[in-house]
Scaffold this motif. Structure first.
Motif, short mmCIF file in Angstrom:
data_model
loop_
_atom_site.label_atom_id
_atom_site.label_comp_id
_atom_site.label_asym_id
_atom_site.label_seq_id
_atom_site.Cartn_x
_atom_site.Cartn_y
_atom_site.Cartn_z
N PRO A 78 -12.69 -13.28 -49.36
CA PRO A 78 -13.23 -13.29 -48.00
C PRO A 78 -14.75 -13.30 -47.99
CG PRO A 78 -11.43 -11.70 -48.18
CD PRO A 78 -11.74 -12.17 -49.57
N GLY A 79 -15.32 -14.29 -47.33
CA GLY A 79 -16.77 -14.37 -47.21
C GLY A 79 -17.48 -14.93 -48.42
N GLY A 80 -16.74 -15.41 -49.43
CA GLY A 80 -17.39 -15.91 -50.64
C GLY A 80 -16.74 -17.15 -51.18
N SER A 81 -17.13 -17.53 -52.39
CA SER A 81 -16.60 -18.75 -53.00
C SER A 81 -15.88 -18.47 -54.33
CB SER A 81 -17.73 -19.76 -53.24
OG SER A 81 -18.74 -19.20 -54.07
N LYS A 82 -15.66 -17.20 -54.64
CA LYS A 82 -14.95 -16.84 -55.87
C LYS A 82 -13.45 -17.05 -55.67
CE LYS A 82 -14.01 -12.95 -59.00
NZ LYS A 82 -14.26 -11.50 -59.24
N LEU A 83 -12.80 -17.69 -56.64
CA LEU A 83 -11.36 -17.90 -56.56
C LEU A 83 -10.61 -16.59 -56.78
CD1 LEU A 83 -10.79 -21.24 -58.52
CD2 LEU A 83 -10.43 -20.87 -56.07
N VAL A 84 -9.61 -16.35 -55.94
CA VAL A 84 -8.74 -15.18 -56.06
C VAL A 84 -7.30 -15.64 -55.85
CG1 VAL A 84 -10.51 -13.54 -55.30
CG2 VAL A 84 -9.00 -14.61 -53.61
N ALA A 533 -17.82 -13.24 -29.28
CA ALA A 533 -18.08 -12.40 -28.12
C ALA A 533 -18.46 -10.99 -28.54
CB ALA A 533 -16.86 -12.37 -27.21
N LYS A 534 -18.99 -10.25 -27.58
CA LYS A 534 -19.45 -8.89 -27.86
C LYS A 534 -18.29 -7.96 -28.20
CE LYS A 534 -22.78 -9.87 -24.20
NZ LYS A 534 -23.20 -9.54 -22.82
N ASN A 535 -17.12 -8.23 -27.62
CA ASN A 535 -15.99 -7.31 -27.79
C ASN A 535 -15.05 -7.72 -28.93
OD1 ASN A 535 -15.06 -9.62 -26.44
ND2 ASN A 535 -13.43 -8.50 -25.41
N VAL A 536 -15.54 -8.58 -29.82
CA VAL A 536 -14.72 -9.08 -30.93
C VAL A 536 -15.13 -8.42 -32.25
CG1 VAL A 536 -14.26 -11.11 -32.36
CG2 VAL A 536 -14.16 -11.30 -29.88
N ASN A 537 -14.15 -8.01 -33.02
CA ASN A 537 -14.38 -7.67 -34.43
C ASN A 537 -14.15 -8.95 -35.21
OD1 ASN A 537 -14.72 -4.77 -34.09
ND2 ASN A 537 -12.53 -4.71 -33.62
N PRO A 538 -15.23 -9.62 -35.63
CA PRO A 538 -15.08 -10.97 -36.20
C PRO A 538 -14.58 -10.95 -37.64
CG PRO A 538 -17.37 -10.31 -36.26
CD PRO A 538 -16.64 -9.20 -35.55
N PRO A 539 -14.10 -12.10 -38.12
CA PRO A 539 -13.73 -12.21 -39.53
C PRO A 539 -14.98 -12.33 -40.38
CG PRO A 539 -13.57 -14.35 -38.51
CD PRO A 539 -13.94 -13.39 -37.41
N LYS A 540 -14.81 -12.15 -41.68
CA LYS A 540 -15.93 -12.40 -42.59
C LYS A 540 -16.23 -13.90 -42.56
CE LYS A 540 -14.91 -8.60 -45.79
NZ LYS A 540 -13.70 -8.09 -45.11
N VAL A 541 -17.51 -14.25 -42.39
CA VAL A 541 -17.84 -15.67 -42.35
C VAL A 541 -17.92 -16.22 -43.77
CG1 VAL A 541 -18.99 -15.50 -40.14
CG2 VAL A 541 -20.33 -15.24 -42.23
N SER A 542 -17.53 -17.47 -43.93
CA SER A 542 -17.38 -18.07 -45.24
C SER A 542 -18.36 -19.22 -45.43
CB SER A 542 -15.95 -18.60 -45.39
OG SER A 542 -15.84 -19.53 -46.45
N PRO A 543 -19.06 -19.30 -46.57
CA PRO A 543 -19.91 -20.46 -46.84
C PRO A 543 -19.10 -21.75 -46.92
CG PRO A 543 -19.64 -19.15 -48.83
CD PRO A 543 -19.06 -18.35 -47.70
N LEU A 544 -17.80 -21.62 -47.17
CA LEU A 544 -16.91 -22.77 -47.24
C LEU A 544 -16.28 -23.08 -45.88
CD1 LEU A 544 -15.02 -21.68 -50.50
CD2 LEU A 544 -17.07 -23.09 -50.33
N THR A 545 -16.71 -22.34 -44.84
CA THR A 545 -16.14 -22.42 -43.49
C THR A 545 -14.63 -22.18 -43.51
OG1 THR A 545 -15.83 -24.84 -43.43
CG2 THR A 545 -17.97 -24.00 -42.73
N GLN A 546 -14.20 -21.24 -44.35
CA GLN A 546 -12.78 -20.94 -44.49
C GLN A 546 -12.45 -19.57 -43.89
OE1 GLN A 546 -11.65 -21.42 -48.62
NE2 GLN A 546 -12.22 -23.58 -48.66
N GLU A 547 -12.89 -19.35 -42.66
CA GLU A 547 -12.63 -18.07 -42.02
C GLU A 547 -11.14 -17.83 -41.81
OE1 GLU A 547 -16.75 -18.82 -41.70
OE2 GLU A 547 -15.16 -20.09 -40.87
N ASN A 548 -10.74 -16.57 -42.01
CA ASN A 548 -9.35 -16.16 -41.82
C ASN A 548 -9.26 -15.40 -40.50
OD1 ASN A 548 -6.80 -15.09 -41.89
ND2 ASN A 548 -7.14 -13.78 -43.68
#
Length: 555
Positions: A78-84, A533-548
């Protein structure tokens, strides 16, 4: 590569209130962390998905949707480019890199109730390998061909030689995939949405339908254009695609093997303009959106919205198709086009802070970036002279650009096109604009090599230089329409190098060869912003634009 909604506490107009009810009003919000609440999270996308089957797609808007419903053998942290691990908890290869063994997760269910196991993995890989007819078109099976080569029986003369050899279910929870030759695309390719795993029951239904083509126009199979047949293992299942309203609806899959999604429903709504997406967020009609216009970032932050910026991991370029345009086969003409484009101005006026002028076909965040490539600085006079030397002082070219879309590397396609069109005309080049709807028209046309000049880009799928330069220049590609063994050999030599340090040096050499030949013009790299939005707990942002988006919840 690769959309969200937000609400504000301030009063809204009656019309906006109706929209809130349609998308899930604030009274439906549950308490923070309450996954049982009937929350609906609406994300504003920049373009329509092309298909609900990611194996038939190559664009980020499709993958943003399907990633929530389908999972691959491998994923990225999450939020990175390391394979898991993804559907495989662990994996390994032999020393030659030709035999890949995956130890699979247990107790995983598909959305249609089928059990995930090694036989399901092999059913998918063998399904792709045995594609025939229009499925062998690079516009349809782009990623399969990029990662695994051709098919059991190549019918398309331009399909590459198959590298996929076999898949074996060693036991219920162990799948072994063999390839003929080692490749820099592996293991990264096993993380791609296009190689995500589908239910074997669904695959049997897929195989009853065909994709068809008429000229450059592709007609995708019915199952991929409406919800009901596709079935993955992800935290959401796709339940509706309302093309008229440009919305895809997904619902939480309560039998998901991992942590359950934080919202009950997820809606992706296409809003194809930057202003439209921003206004929808500000009005509370959506809970978030991607590809925030650079000029809007500070405004949104000042209003209290959350606007994280991803790391740079993309490239924007102008492509040239030589096969259908003899003038572009002349190196002086390609160099003239490169010198005619004021890339510094484009970066300064069109990209967010942190945008960079590109010197080669990968960003400087990828190992293999070379400081020694040939460069083509902005010089209108030199461009005119090169055209004269080539006997092309009256050059006329058709320049395709996409509509109804925004991409991470391309925040405002028409504005960027107009800047480049003006630059080219100042150098004496007559430009014929050809706007085309992003999906599927533009994607299919550029993939088929139908545009003399076009603008496209790439957000990396995984962190390896071959995922950039190998995507375009490992062999003949209709999009570029050239055959230059010096380029192909340099790129492929890098891909087959097994020593990591030597591979990086080989990528640098390949970049130098590519930029000396100049098949197109790398323009820029951009750090795309995403808003919530202000009331959102957002996902981790991804450099690969692969947000979950299963990570999303409401405060």
């Amino acid at each position: 590569m690769r959309i969200i909604r937000s609400r504000t506490a301030r009063a809204v107009t009656a019309a906006a209130a109706v929209a809130l009810l349609a998308a899930g009003c604030s009274s439906e919000r549950g308490k923070e962390g309450d996954s049982e609440a009937g929350d609906t999270f609406v994300f504003g996308g920049a373009g329509d998905p092309a298909s609900l089957d990611p194996a038939l797609a190559s664009d980020g808007e499709t993958f943003r949707v399907t990633r929530q419903a389908f999972e691959a053998l491998l994923e990225h942290e999450p939020g990175g480019s390391k394979l898991v691990g993804g559907l495989a908890e662990s994996w390994e290869s032999n020393d030659a890199g030709t035999v890949w063994t995956f130890n699979l997760r247990k107790d995983v269910k598909f959305h249609d109730g089928e059990t995930f196991n090694a036989e399901a993995v092999c059913a998918n890989y063998d399904h792709w390998f045995n594609w025939t007819g229009t499925y062998q078109s690079s516009a349809v099976s782009y990623y399969w061909q990029t990662i695994m080569g051709g098919f059991a029986k190549n019918e398309d003369k331009e399909a590459p030689e198959a590298n996929y050899k076999s898949c074996t279910a060693k036991d219920e929870n162990t799948a072994v995939i063999e390839v003929n030759e080692p490749s820099a695309n592996l293991p990264g390719g096993f993380s791609l949405q296009a190689l995500a795993i589908h239910s074997p029951k669904a695959i049997k239904e897929y195989e009853k339908q065909e994709a068809t083509a008429k000229g450059d126009a592709i007609t995708y199979p019915k199952y991929s254009q409406q919800a009901g047949t596709v079935a993955g293992t992800g935290p959401f299942r796709i339940t509706k695609w309302n093309k008229g309203n440009k919305e895809v609806t997904l619902e939480r899959f309560d039998d998901y093997w991992g942590k359950k999604a934080g919202v009950d429903k997820l809606v992706f709504r296409t809003i194809d303009t930057e202003d439209g997406r921003r206004q929808a967020l500000q009005a509370g009609d959506i809970d978030g959106y991607d590809l925030v216009a650079p000029a809007d970032i500070k405004t949104l932050e000042d209003e209290g919205f959350q606007v994280p910026t991803r790391d740079v991991f993309n490239l924007f370029y102008v492509g040239m198709t030589q096969e259908k345009n003899k003038a572009l086969q002349k190196s002086e003409v390609r160099q003239a086009i490169a010198h005619a484009l004021d890339r510094e101005n484009l970066v300064k006026t069109q990209l967010p802070e942190g945008g960079k002028v590109a010197t080669q076909f990968m960003p400087d965040t990828v190992a293999g970036f070379s400081e020694n490539v040939k460069t083509y600085p902005f010089d209108t006079a030199k461009a005119k002279q090169l055209l004269k030397d080539a006997g092309e002082s009256n050059l006329k070219v058709e320049f395709c650009y996409p509509t109804e879309v925004t991409r991470p590397y391309m925040p405002a396609p028409q504005d960027m096109f107009e800047l480049m069109k003006s630059d080219l005309e100042k150098a004496g080049i007559t430009v014929t604009p050809k706007p085309m709807k992003w999906a599927p028209d533009y994607l299919d046309a550029t993939e088929a090599g139908s545009c003399a000049l076009h603008m496209l880009g790439w957000t990396g799928d995984f962190n390896d230089g071959f995922n950039f330069i190998g995507t375009w220049f490992a062999g003949y590609d209709k999009q570029w329409g050239f055959k230059e063994d010096k380029v192909f050999d340099a790129v492929n030599a890098a891909s087959k190098e097994t020593d990591p340090a030597a591979r990086v040096e080989a990528y640098k050499k390949a970049n130098e060869v590519i930029m000396d030949y100049l098949p197109g013009v790398p323009i820029s790299s951009s750090p795309p912003a995403i808003a919530f939005a202000k009331n959102v707990n957002p996902p981790k942002v991804s450099p690969l634009t692969q947000e979950n988006f299963a990570e999303v919840s409401f405060k």
